[in-house]
Design an enzyme around this catalytic site. Structure first.
Site, PDB file in Angstrom:
ATOM      1  CB  SER A 197       4.430 -14.321 -13.240  1.00  0.00           C
ATOM      2  OG  SER A 197       4.260 -13.508 -14.873  1.00  0.00           O
ATOM      3  CG  HIS A 205       2.657  -9.351 -19.113  1.00  0.00           C
ATOM      4  ND1 HIS A 205       2.340 -10.513 -17.680  1.00  0.00           N
ATOM      5  CD2 HIS A 205       3.320  -9.294 -18.075  1.00  0.00           C
ATOM      6  CE1 HIS A 205       3.022 -11.007 -16.404  1.00  0.00           C
ATOM      7  NE2 HIS A 205       4.261 -10.242 -17.650  1.00  0.00           N
ATOM      8  CG  LEU A 241       3.133 -13.339 -21.201  1.00  0.00           C
ATOM      9  CD1 LEU A 241       2.822 -13.376 -23.061  1.00  0.00           C
ATOM     10  CD2 LEU A 241       4.175 -12.536 -20.879  1.00  0.00           C
ATOM     11  N   GLY A 260       7.480 -13.554 -19.396  1.00  0.00           N
ATOM     12  CA  GLY A 260       6.398 -14.885 -19.293  1.00  0.00           C
ATOM     13  C   GLY A 260       5.743 -15.419 -19.106  1.00  0.00           C
TER      14      GLY A 260
HETATM   15  P1  AMP Z   1       7.194  -9.715 -15.856  1.00  0.00           P
HETATM   16  O1  AMP Z   1       7.324 -10.263 -16.841  1.00  0.00           O
HETATM   17  O2  AMP Z   1       7.131  -9.539 -13.998  1.00  0.00           O
HETATM   18  O3  AMP Z   1       9.051  -8.552 -16.016  1.00  0.00           O
HETATM   19  O4  AMP Z   1       6.330  -7.849 -16.072  1.00  0.00           O
HETATM   20  C1  AMP Z   1       6.529  -7.945 -17.280  1.00  0.00           C
HETATM   21  C2  AMP Z   1       5.397  -6.431 -17.590  1.00  0.00           C
HETATM   22  O5  AMP Z   1       4.506  -6.535 -17.327  1.00  0.00           O
HETATM   23  C3  AMP Z   1       6.636  -5.706 -16.478  1.00  0.00           C
HETATM   24  O6  AMP Z   1       6.701  -3.534 -17.477  1.00  0.00           O
HETATM   25  C4  AMP Z   1       5.603  -5.090 -15.268  1.00  0.00           C
HETATM   26  O7  AMP Z   1       5.177  -3.988 -14.574  1.00  0.00           O
HETATM   27  C5  AMP Z   1       4.061  -5.790 -16.544  1.00  0.00           C
HETATM   28  N1  AMP Z   1       3.447  -6.050 -15.588  1.00  0.00           N
HETATM   29  C6  AMP Z   1       3.129  -6.677 -14.300  1.00  0.00           C
HETATM   30  N2  AMP Z   1       1.906  -7.504 -13.256  1.00  0.00           N
HETATM   31  C7  AMP Z   1       1.764  -6.683 -13.643  1.00  0.00           C
HETATM   32  C8  AMP Z   1       0.215  -5.752 -13.467  1.00  0.00           C
HETATM   33  N3  AMP Z   1      -1.011  -6.527 -12.716  1.00  0.00           N
HETATM   34  N4  AMP Z   1      -0.510  -4.396 -14.510  1.00  0.00           N
HETATM   35  C9  AMP Z   1       0.367  -3.952 -15.686  1.00  0.00           C
HETATM   36  N5  AMP Z   1       1.833  -4.567 -16.051  1.00  0.00           N
HETATM   37  C10 AMP Z   1       1.734  -6.088 -15.262  1.00  0.00           C
END
Ligand code: AMP
Length: 283
Positions: free
Chosen positions: A186, A37, A33, A31
């Site tokens: 996030s 994301h 987001l 989340g």
């Molecule tokens: P998280 O909510 O931080 O667990 O991230 C969920 C997914 O979004 C994970 O696969 C992260 O690698 C991806 N993600 C987070 N930040 C980025 C970003 N800046 N660019 C691309 N993917 C991202």
């Protein structure tokens, strides 16, 4: 778009979707987001008939209690971001729903889970494997989307999928960055305005360091990156390693691999930021 909180309900819904012959794309998130994301969700919407996004701040992957307590939770806002991009289902379970009993499973995922984040965040990848394996079992996606920002996480997930013979394709998606280069995260909203300004130094320094290949040695490039960032007050590199992008083993010479990646984590005040960069291949 439907928000579903119960495992039984999302399972039942997705059984019907599969019976109707629809392919399922899945984007697991915690989340809060942002556009990073959303880029994963857009890719899933392009590739699949139905897209499911999970929003669950998974306690078992936090080795730092205060990080878990201060992790931003913004479900209302997240729904508003997901609606227009074509996500069909948000799966947002409670902690009790996901872990009615403590998850005691211990994964042995090899070296890719032991180096870097594995060494600095004990238990983190075991928690990631616990939650992602549960989510894969619930959603049974055809394709699952992960961001290269968490470069090592993708290697760990692939190792888990291979070990458990899970019938899912893992698709990696590029890092989305703010205009000044900072990798979207996030956690960025927890930076003070001053820290936020300084945080762009991470991506700038990594980018600059790619211009030194192959004239400077690996050791010299590592020194440059660490010294440049640590020189800035409130910024402290936790680790910076240049590794083979497949094995995640540290390399000592540019010719050791055709796929060199620099992986970094930096404390900016109390906020732990992560980033990585691909170096030119000289092999
Ligand atoms: P998280 O909510 O931080 O667990 O991230 C969920 C997914 O979004 C994970 O696969 C992260 O690698 C991806 N993600 C987070 N930040 C980025 C970003 N800046 N660019 C691309 N993917 C991202």
């Amino acid at each position: 778009m439907k928000v579903v909180k119960s495992i039984k309900e999302i399972k039942d819904i997705l059984v019907s979707e599969r019976e109707a012959g629809r392919t399922i794309g899945f984007v697991p998130t915690m989340g809060a987001l942002h556009a990073g994301h959303i880029s994963l969700v857009e890719q899933s919407v392009k590739d699949n008939d139905v897209t499911v996004v999970s929003i669950f701040v998974n306690p078992t992957q936090f080795n730092d209690k205060s990080d878990l307590l201060t992790y931003p939770r913004t479900l209302g806002q997240d729904c508003q971001l997901l609606e227009p991009v074509g996500c069909e289902y948000i799966f947002a379970p409670s902690e009790e729903e996901m872990y009615p009993q403590p998850d005691t499973r211990v994964f042995q995922l090899g070296r890719v889970a032991e180096v870097m984040e594995g060494a600095h965040r004990p238990g983190h990848f075991n928690g990631v494997a616990q939650v992602v394996s549960k989510l894969f079992d619930i959603v049974k996606p055809d394709n699952a989307y992960f961001g290269e920002k968490d470069f090592q996480q993708i290697a760990v997930i692939r190792a888990m999928v291979e070990q458990l013979h899970l019938p899912v394709h893992i698709i990696d998606c590029p890092i989305l960055r703010e205009p000044d280069g900072l990798a979207m995260s996030s956690r960025n909203i927890r930076l003070t305005p001053g820290q936020r300004q300084k945080a762009s130094l991470i991506a700038c320094t990594l980018k600059e360091s790619t211009t030194f290949v192959p004239e400077k040695s690996i050791q010299e490039v590592i020194r440059f990156v660490i010294d440049t960032i640590n020189h800035e007050p409130e910024m402290e590199v936790e680790y910076f390693q240049i590794v083979d992008g497949n094995t995640l083993e540290a390399i000592t010479d540019w010719s050791d691999t055709a796929y060199p990646i620099g992986c970094i984590t930096v404390f900016c005040g109390k906020v732990r930021l992560i980033d990585n960069i691909k170096y030119p291949s000289v092999k």
